[in-house]
Design a protein around this motif. Structure first.
Motif, short mmCIF file in Angstrom:
data_model
loop_
_atom_site.label_atom_id
_atom_site.label_comp_id
_atom_site.label_asym_id
_atom_site.label_seq_id
_atom_site.Cartn_x
_atom_site.Cartn_y
_atom_site.Cartn_z
N GLU A 49 52.36 42.15 35.32
CA GLU A 49 51.66 41.19 36.17
C GLU A 49 51.98 39.76 35.75
O GLU A 49 52.16 38.88 36.59
CB GLU A 49 50.15 41.45 36.12
CG GLU A 49 49.73 42.73 36.83
CD GLU A 49 48.23 42.94 36.79
OE1 GLU A 49 47.51 42.08 36.22
OE2 GLU A 49 47.76 43.95 37.33
N ALA A 50 52.02 39.51 34.43
CA ALA A 50 52.35 38.17 33.95
C ALA A 50 53.76 37.77 34.35
O ALA A 50 54.01 36.61 34.74
CB ALA A 50 52.20 38.12 32.43
N TRP A 73 47.76 36.38 44.93
CA TRP A 73 48.43 37.51 44.28
C TRP A 73 47.49 38.34 43.42
O TRP A 73 47.71 39.53 43.25
CB TRP A 73 49.65 37.04 43.49
CG TRP A 73 50.91 37.39 44.22
CD1 TRP A 73 51.71 38.49 44.04
CD2 TRP A 73 51.49 36.67 45.31
NE1 TRP A 73 52.74 38.48 44.94
CE2 TRP A 73 52.64 37.37 45.73
CE3 TRP A 73 51.16 35.49 45.96
CZ2 TRP A 73 53.45 36.94 46.76
CZ3 TRP A 73 51.97 35.05 47.00
CH2 TRP A 73 53.09 35.77 47.38
N ARG A 74 46.41 37.75 42.90
CA ARG A 74 45.44 38.58 42.19
C ARG A 74 44.81 39.57 43.17
O ARG A 74 44.58 40.73 42.83
CB ARG A 74 44.35 37.72 41.56
CG ARG A 74 44.66 37.11 40.21
CD ARG A 74 45.14 38.07 39.15
NE ARG A 74 44.56 39.38 39.17
CZ ARG A 74 45.06 40.43 38.50
NH1 ARG A 74 46.16 40.29 37.79
NH2 ARG A 74 44.49 41.60 38.56
N ALA A 102 36.29 36.11 36.61
CA ALA A 102 36.22 37.57 36.71
C ALA A 102 36.41 38.02 38.15
O ALA A 102 37.14 38.98 38.43
CB ALA A 102 34.89 38.07 36.16
N HIS A 103 35.76 37.33 39.09
CA HIS A 103 35.90 37.67 40.50
C HIS A 103 37.34 37.46 40.97
O HIS A 103 37.89 38.27 41.72
CB HIS A 103 34.93 36.85 41.35
CG HIS A 103 33.58 37.46 41.49
ND1 HIS A 103 33.34 38.61 42.21
CD2 HIS A 103 32.38 37.09 40.96
CE1 HIS A 103 32.05 38.92 42.16
NE2 HIS A 103 31.45 38.01 41.39
N GLU A 104 37.96 36.37 40.55
CA GLU A 104 39.33 36.09 40.95
C GLU A 104 40.27 37.17 40.41
O GLU A 104 41.18 37.62 41.10
CB GLU A 104 39.76 34.72 40.43
CG GLU A 104 39.12 33.56 41.16
CD GLU A 104 39.64 32.22 40.64
OE1 GLU A 104 40.62 32.21 39.88
OE2 GLU A 104 39.04 31.19 41.01
N TYR A 105 40.06 37.56 39.16
CA TYR A 105 40.93 38.55 38.53
C TYR A 105 40.78 39.93 39.18
O TYR A 105 41.78 40.62 39.43
CB TYR A 105 40.62 38.64 37.04
CG TYR A 105 41.51 39.62 36.29
CD1 TYR A 105 42.78 39.23 35.88
CD2 TYR A 105 41.07 40.90 35.99
CE1 TYR A 105 43.60 40.12 35.19
CE2 TYR A 105 41.89 41.79 35.30
CZ TYR A 105 43.15 41.39 34.91
OH TYR A 105 43.97 42.27 34.24
N CYS A 106 39.56 40.33 39.47
CA CYS A 106 39.31 41.69 39.97
C CYS A 106 39.59 41.82 41.46
O CYS A 106 39.94 42.91 41.92
CB CYS A 106 37.86 42.09 39.70
SG CYS A 106 37.49 42.28 37.95
#
Length: 250
Positions: A49-50, A73-74, A102-106
């Motif tokens: 992902e990175a 893309w997240r 956290a919301h952006e990542y999930c």
């Protein structure tokens, strides 16, 4: 010069093409899950992902901002991952900005549960009730020091640090978040590794971030690169807590 109607028709055509490509991308995630059936190995690929994010940052140009790229893309990566395994993320967010990250990542495809303390997040990931944990960065506050919890968990079952947020650093953003999961981290090509080392000369291995006493003094040491062991491990019972891809400032 194109007319307003021509521009709107072009936008409509782009929207259809984007939608078709997004559907296909998520379909591929489902096909990956079928291809993996019965095979070992983690579904979470933080190193991969990175690499995707770095490539996007390199080829991006104005007027599309890196923050927009990260949000889009997240969501795509989360939708794709949830075709392979249903993700529940446990989060301890003593600051609102942590919950936002956290919301952006999930993304919207994953389930997010808020817990009242960091230890509960580590326990949720260790027990398997959550696939990932989202915690304040280690240097962001001593009052919620959570990394010693890893030392109390039986070897082989403790989670590992696998990612750091935000990956695209914005000017003035001081919030630091770490992702934990019940798997080993993977290299991305530009990483840092964290070790717990019970030695007085722990600093000879890297930068000492924190220390903790439980009968003996443990030092949390950060080293550059993706390392399997400290440079000077000695004979002590050191522990690799994980690794993460170094965030970038596009």
């Amino acid at each position: 010069m194109a007319t307003l109607d021509q521009l709107r028709r072009e936008i409509d055509g782009i929207d259809v093409a984007l939608h078709d490509l997004l559907i296909r991308r998520v379909e591929i995630g489902h096909e990956v899950a079928q291809a993996k059936a019965g095979a070992s190995g983690p579904n979470l690929r933080p190193g991969r992902e990175a690499q995707v994010m770095r490539q996007l940052a390199t080829r991006n140009r104005d007027p599309l901002s890196p923050k927009s790229i990260a949000r889009i893309w997240r969501e795509i990566l989360s939708a794709n991952l949830n075709q392979q395994v249903s993700i529940t993320a446990a989060v301890f967010a003593p600051e609102p900005a942590i919950h936002e990250l956290a919301h952006e990542y999930c993304g919207t495809a994953s389930s997010l549960i808020s817990l009242s303390n960091a230890a509960a997040v580590v326990d949720a990931v260790t027990s398997g009730s959550a696939q990932i944990g989202i915690l304040p960065g280690i240097e962001s506050g001593k009052t919620w020091r959570w990394w010693p919890r890893f030392l109390e968990t039986a070897s082989g079952s403790q989670p590992r640090i696998i990612a750091r947020l935000p990956f695209f650093i914005s000017p003035g953003k001081a919030v630091d978040v770490l992702i934990i999961a019940p798997q080993e981290p993977e290299p991305s090509g530009d990483d840092r590794t964290l070790f717990a080392i019970p030695r007085e000369d722990a600093a000879s291995n890297g930068r000492v971030i924190d220390s903790w006493e439980n009968g003996k003094t443990w030092h949390l040491v950060e080293v550059d690169g993706f390392a399997e062991h400290p440079e000077h491990p000695g004979d002590d019972n050191w522990l690799r807590l994980g690794a993460y891809a170094i965030p970038i400032a596009p």
